[in-house]
Design a protein around this motif. Structure first.
Motif, PDB file in Angstrom:
ATOM      1  N   GLY A   2       8.494  11.610   3.564  1.00 44.16           N
ATOM      2  CA  GLY A   2       9.537  12.113   2.681  1.00 44.16           C
ATOM      3  C   GLY A   2       9.130  12.397   1.256  1.00 44.16           C
ATOM      4  N   THR A   3       8.185  11.622   0.689  1.00 48.23           N
ATOM      5  CA  THR A   3       7.805  11.854  -0.712  1.00 48.23           C
ATOM      6  C   THR A   3       6.287  11.923  -0.827  1.00 48.23           C
ATOM      7  OG1 THR A   3       8.298   9.514  -0.917  1.00 48.23           O
ATOM      8  CG2 THR A   3       9.739  11.011  -2.079  1.00 48.23           C
ATOM      9  N   PRO A   4       5.688  13.000  -0.312  1.00 43.57           N
ATOM     10  CA  PRO A   4       4.233  13.146  -0.398  1.00 43.57           C
ATOM     11  C   PRO A   4       3.775  13.331  -1.848  1.00 43.57           C
ATOM     12  CG  PRO A   4       5.221  15.168   0.427  1.00 43.57           C
ATOM     13  CD  PRO A   4       6.333  14.157   0.339  1.00 43.57           C
ATOM     14  N   VAL A  24       0.875  -1.180   0.000  1.00 44.69           N
ATOM     15  CA  VAL A  24       0.000   0.000   0.000  1.00 44.69           C
ATOM     16  C   VAL A  24       0.904   1.219   0.000  1.00 44.69           C
ATOM     17  CG1 VAL A  24      -1.877   1.194   1.202  1.00 44.69           C
ATOM     18  CG2 VAL A  24      -1.764  -1.305   1.242  1.00 44.69           C
ATOM     19  N   ASP A  25       0.854   2.004  -1.089  1.00 44.24           N
ATOM     20  CA  ASP A  25       1.911   2.998  -1.299  1.00 44.24           C
ATOM     21  C   ASP A  25       1.520   3.897  -2.466  1.00 44.24           C
ATOM     22  OD1 ASP A  25       5.504   2.401  -1.080  1.00 44.24           O
ATOM     23  OD2 ASP A  25       4.476   4.276  -1.603  1.00 44.24           O
ATOM     24  N   ALA A  26       1.950   5.161  -2.421  1.00 48.01           N
ATOM     25  CA  ALA A  26       1.817   6.026  -3.602  1.00 48.01           C
ATOM     26  C   ALA A  26       2.769   5.559  -4.694  1.00 48.01           C
ATOM     27  CB  ALA A  26       2.129   7.473  -3.234  1.00 48.01           C
ATOM     28  N   HIS A  27       3.791   4.857  -4.323  1.00 42.90           N
ATOM     29  CA  HIS A  27       4.897   4.469  -5.192  1.00 42.90           C
ATOM     30  C   HIS A  27       4.989   2.950  -5.321  1.00 42.90           C
ATOM     31  CE1 HIS A  27       5.952   8.173  -2.919  1.00 42.90           C
ATOM     32  NE2 HIS A  27       6.222   8.616  -4.132  1.00 42.90           N
ATOM     33  N   ALA A  28       5.596   2.494  -6.448  1.00 48.51           N
ATOM     34  CA  ALA A  28       5.724   1.051  -6.680  1.00 48.51           C
ATOM     35  C   ALA A  28       6.994   0.488  -6.042  1.00 48.51           C
ATOM     36  CB  ALA A  28       5.721   0.765  -8.187  1.00 48.51           C
ATOM     37  N   PHE A  69       2.906  -1.208   4.420  1.00 51.13           N
ATOM     38  CA  PHE A  69       2.107   0.016   4.366  1.00 51.13           C
ATOM     39  C   PHE A  69       3.015   1.242   4.452  1.00 51.13           C
ATOM     40  CE2 PHE A  69      -2.499   1.130   4.948  1.00 51.13           C
ATOM     41  CZ  PHE A  69      -2.357   2.503   4.792  1.00 51.13           C
ATOM     42  N   ASP A  70       3.166   1.951   3.343  1.00 55.03           N
ATOM     43  CA  ASP A  70       3.902   3.221   3.302  1.00 55.03           C
ATOM     44  C   ASP A  70       2.902   4.309   3.653  1.00 55.03           C
ATOM     45  OD1 ASP A  70       6.352   4.534   1.000  1.00 55.03           O
ATOM     46  OD2 ASP A  70       5.137   5.624   2.465  1.00 55.03           O
ATOM     47  N   ILE A  71       3.175   5.077   4.695  1.00 57.47           N
ATOM     48  CA  ILE A  71       2.213   6.077   5.176  1.00 57.47           C
ATOM     49  C   ILE A  71       1.886   7.098   4.074  1.00 57.47           C
ATOM     50  CG2 ILE A  71       3.797   7.792   6.149  1.00 57.47           C
ATOM     51  CD1 ILE A  71       0.676   6.348   7.953  1.00 57.47           C
ATOM     52  N   ASP A  72       2.767   7.236   3.066  1.00 56.67           N
ATOM     53  CA  ASP A  72       2.498   8.182   1.977  1.00 56.67           C
ATOM     54  C   ASP A  72       1.429   7.677   1.008  1.00 56.67           C
ATOM     55  OD1 ASP A  72       5.629   7.575   0.168  1.00 56.67           O
ATOM     56  OD2 ASP A  72       3.685   6.612  -0.124  1.00 56.67           O
ATOM     57  N   ALA A  73       0.874   6.467   1.289  1.00 57.00           N
ATOM     58  CA  ALA A  73      -0.297   6.026   0.514  1.00 57.00           C
ATOM     59  C   ALA A  73      -1.472   6.955   0.793  1.00 57.00           C
ATOM     60  CB  ALA A  73      -0.673   4.595   0.875  1.00 57.00           C
TER      61      ALA A  73
HETATM   62 MN   LIG Z   1       5.915   5.856  -0.985  1.00 59.13          MN
END
Ligand SMILES: [Mn+2]
Ligand SMILES: N/C(=N\O)NCCC[NH3+]
Ligand SMILES: [Mn+2]
Ligand SMILES: [Mn+2]
Length: 314
Positions: free
Chosen positions: A240-242, A118-122, A226-230
């Motif tokens: 770090g990378t919103p 679960v992440d904004a990023h792959a 789970f990356d919190i930026d999800a």
């Molecule tokens: Mn991320």
């Protein structure tokens, strides 16, 4: 079952300082108290101690490869031990390069695990495709058997070999995917649900398809990374990378409620909480309490309430 908390104060998978303070910040937001309300034994194993290696030259443009590799070797042993002792393990990061050790250690105990990212990023760049070289954007590439012919030998990672099949991975929340990552997602046919897919299908259908994809053939342990930026940066700014346009609070909690309801959650990573990046103390507190909420939800806290078999209505 009992819950083990493992702190991994580590930041060398990326270049911004502060994410190593994530574990303490999440504990300070009341994690142990919240989990104790859930009626199972909680064992806080404290934080791992990571050595920073003096000589650790770049590999290509990848910084700190040996430091990151060694940290993940240590974490792998700790996660393997916790899962082997019968705990459901909560790994508190630290940056997302820690998923290499967390998932590898989990797979030592549960080789048939499936992975929900679960992440904004792959986070599926290889050293050859990564624009930045940062290892927290390459974690998944180190885990996948299907990418091994595309991966160079990175110093510090000789202790492990890839074990995960692309079909055993599902992404939820993608909205900032590099071209090299997109080629890999498409070529390997990896199942993913971007924020657009969530807009089209709704989170209920996304979870139905995700859990069917991973569990219909065979029930097996779930690793939730789970990356919190999800979450939308309005909810989780201290990271770090919103990336704009992320999960709502209710979507994120629905994801973790559905995973809890499978009864198969075995390890959960919560990473990229950086308490030094919140613009105000309130922004930091919003981020850390959100991390506590998703962990509690993944471990069975329900929005509708709960009660034990008795007492009778007073
Ligand atoms: Mn991320
Ligand atoms: N939070 C990050 N990954 O989840 N940052 C690195 C990825 C940038 N492509
Ligand atoms: Mn125990
Ligand atoms: Mn990530």
């Amino acid at each position: 079952h009992s819950v083990a908390i493992l702190g991994a104060p580590f930041s060398k998978g990326q270049k911004r300082r502060g994410v190593e303070h994530g574990p303490k910040a999440i504990r300070d937001a009341g994690l142990v108290e919240r989990l104790s309300n859930l009626d199972y034994p909680v064992h806080d194993f404290g934080d791992l101690t990571f050595k920073h290696l003096e000589k650790d030259e770049h590999f290509m443009h990848v910084p700190f490869p040996r430091t990151v590799g060694r940290a993940n070797k240590l974490l792998s042993g700790a996660v393997s031990g916790a899962v082997g002792a019968g705990h459901t393990c909560i790994m508190l990061g630290g940056d997302h390069s820690l998923a290499i050790g967390s998932v590898e250690g989990h797979a030592q105990q549960c080789p048939d695990l499936c992975l929900i990212w679960v992440d904004a990023h792959a986070d599926i760049n290889t050293p050859l495709t990564s624009p930045s070289g940062n290892l927290h954007g390459q974690s998944v590439a180190f885990l996948l058997k299907d990418l091994q012919n595309k991966m160079p030998e990175v110093p510090g990672f000789s202790w492990m070999k890839p074990f995960l099949s692309a079909r055993d991975l599902v992404y939820i929340g993608l909205r900032d995917v590099d071209p090299g990552e997109h080629i890999i997602l498409k070529t390997l046919g990896i199942q993913y649900f971007s924020m657009r897919d969530i807009d089209r299908m709704g989170i209920q259908r996304v979870m139905e398809v995700t859990l069917d994809h991973l569990l219909a053939r065979k029930q097996r342990p779930i690793h939730l990374s789970f990356d919190i930026d999800a979450f939308d940066p309005s909810l989780a700014p201290a990271t770090g990378t919103p990336v704009n346009g992320g999960l709502t609070y209710r979507e994120g909690i629905y994801v973790t409620e559905e995973i809890h309801n499978t009864g198969l959650l075995s390890v959960m990573d919560v990473v990229e909480v950086n308490p030094t990046l919140g613009a105000t103390p309130e922004a930091v507190e919003a981020t850390t309490s959100l991390a506590v909420d998703v962990i509690a939800s993944a471990l069975g806290q329900t929005r509708e309430g709960a009660h034990v078999a008795f007492p009778k209505i007073p």
